[in-house]
Design an enzyme around this catalytic site. Structure first.
Site, PDB file in Angstrom:
ATOM      1  N   CYS A   3       0.848  -1.200   0.000  1.00  0.00           N
ATOM      2  CA  CYS A   3       0.000   0.000   0.000  1.00  0.00           C
ATOM      3  C   CYS A   3       0.883   1.250   0.000  1.00  0.00           C
ATOM      4  O   CYS A   3       2.099   1.156  -0.048  1.00  0.00           O
ATOM      5  CB  CYS A   3      -0.892   0.010   1.234  1.00  0.00           C
ATOM      6  N   MET A   4       0.263   2.420   0.086  1.00  0.00           N
ATOM      7  CA  MET A   4       1.049   3.657   0.077  1.00  0.00           C
ATOM      8  C   MET A   4       1.940   3.756   1.324  1.00  0.00           C
ATOM      9  O   MET A   4       3.104   4.151   1.230  1.00  0.00           O
ATOM     10  CB  MET A   4       0.125   4.876   0.009  1.00  0.00           C
ATOM     11  N   ASP A   5       1.390   3.373   2.463  1.00  0.00           N
ATOM     12  CA  ASP A   5       2.102   3.603   3.720  1.00  0.00           C
ATOM     13  C   ASP A   5       2.436   2.331   4.487  1.00  0.00           C
ATOM     14  O   ASP A   5       3.058   2.392   5.543  1.00  0.00           O
ATOM     15  CB  ASP A   5       1.236   4.486   4.637  1.00  0.00           C
TER      16      ASP A   5
END
Ligand SMILES: *Cc1c(COP(=O)(O)O)cnc(C)c1O
Length: 374
Positions: free
Chosen positions: A319-321
């Site tokens: 995911c992004m983070d």
């Protein structure tokens, strides 16, 4: 530095940088200068600290891709000459003088404009003339059958008032691949140097060797070498690795602190798009690194993180983070444990899996990831 409160960070080992610097330096003939590459935030390692350290170690020159990078080095106290390897827009010519930046020049027209700007300011600009010997990127395109014409142009450039023509350089495109092509490029470069000498134009510093050439071809070292990748501990190609290699040490290690450990039953889907489904009752570590930190989404369901010394596969999409890693087989994993994201071997493996090279992954480590120096 206390990393216990950090989610994800990059440890930068300055003693590894020093080791690599000394290892490369030892390969050079006495008197050969050393230019350390600091472009792209020193390959993601942090230009300010790396630039200062290289200067302290004795690098005679540093290089960057653009004026703003050179200014950052000056503002952090670097006093060594800094070569700007990219084109500089005319509007920024005054900055070259203000910050004492050495500029790459690749055509007569730009040289004239730079000369005028220097004269108007009552100053001079040091330049390195770039030759294109086979990379087809920047530089005077060297052709044997037009040697006279091109040497003539370069000679004119070097005699322009306000310009101090200190260097002549070229860049190899295949030094980690073809010896034959590299030697062709070197021959063109030396031909050009000679043609210019005949016209009474000589250069204090002729240079062409980036990491691959520094390691493979001592005949390319000339007056100065320009390694980047090798300084940061990686090899441009496989053949140099292993026990017989020069023993470079990766400078950067990226780590992340496990946010949570979840026990999930067999059959559970994991992450976006449900690309993974648990085949057994599992323990998943939620690790706060994602593509927002520069960790490629391409590594989803492919790569591993090292947790308590064990390789733990990434489950589902990055995911992004965050991403999730399977820690079912690793006893005792808890929130707060450290996951190693990139060490030397993991970096190489990740690059291969993502279809790229360590250069790109190092540069990609985003500003959100603090660099911790020790
Ligand atoms: C980036 C760069 C280098 C350094 O290349 P490495 O492969 O990282 O050693 C040298 N010269 C020029 C012109 C470059 O752009």
């Amino acid at each position: 530095m206390d990393t216990t409160k950090m989610r994800t960070w990059a440890e930068i080992d300055l003693s590894a940088l020093e080791h690599n610097y000394r290892t490369l330096r030892a390969m050079l003939a006495p008197g050969c200068r050393f230019l350390g590459l600091c472009k792209a935030n020193a390959y993601g390692h942090g230009a300010a600290v790396i630039g200062k350290k290289l200067e302290e170690l004795g690098a005679e020159m540093l290089a960057v891709a653009c004026v703003s990078e050179a200014m950052e080095l000056r503002q952090s106290g670097v006093t060594a000459p800094i070569l700007c390897l990219g084109e500089t827009p005319e509007e920024c010519f005054p900055l070259l003088m203000e910050y004492r930046i050495t500029q790459m020049v690749e055509d007569l027209e730009t040289g004239r404009k730079l000369s005028q700007a220097a004269q108007a300011a009552g100053k001079s600009v040091t330049i390195h003339v770039k030759l294109d010997t086979g990379m087809s990127r920047l530089g005077f395109f060297w052709q044997a059958d037009r040697a006279d014409e091109i040497a003539g142009e370069i000679a004119q450039l070097c005699r322009l008032p306000g310009l101090e023509a200190e260097g002549l350089f070229t860049h190899f495109s295949d030094a980690d691949g073809s010896e034959e092509y590299t030697m062709e490029q070197l021959t063109k470069f030396l031909d050009a140097r000679q043609a210019l000498e005949k016209r009474g134009v000589t250069f204090q510093i002729c240079h062409c060797a980036s990491s691959a050439a520094v390691l493979h071809y001592p005949c390319t070292h000339l007056d100065m070498v320009r390694p980047g990748l090798a300084l940061y501990g990686y090899y441009p190609d496989e053949s140099l690795k292993g026990l017989d290699g020069p023993g470079l040490e990766p400078v950067m290690t990226v780590k992340s602190r496990i946010a949570a450990v979840r026990a999930l039953p067999k059959g559970t889907y994991v992450s976006y798009g449900r690309t993974a489904r648990l085949e057994r009752d599992s323990l998943l570590a939620v690790v706060p690194i994602g593509y927002g930190d520069g960790y490629p989404r391409r590594l989803s369901n492919q790569m591993v993180l090292k947790i308590r010394g064990a390789e733990c596969p990434i489950v589902g999409r990055v995911c992004m983070d965050m991403c999730m890693a399977d820690v079912t087989d690793v006893p005792g994993v808890q929130a707060g444990d450290v996951a190693v994201v990139y060490d030397g071997p993991l970096m190489e493996r990740a690059a291969q899996l993502a279809g790229t090279i360590p250069y790109e992954l190092m540069c990609a480590v985003s500003p959100r990831v603090p660099r911790i120096y020790f």
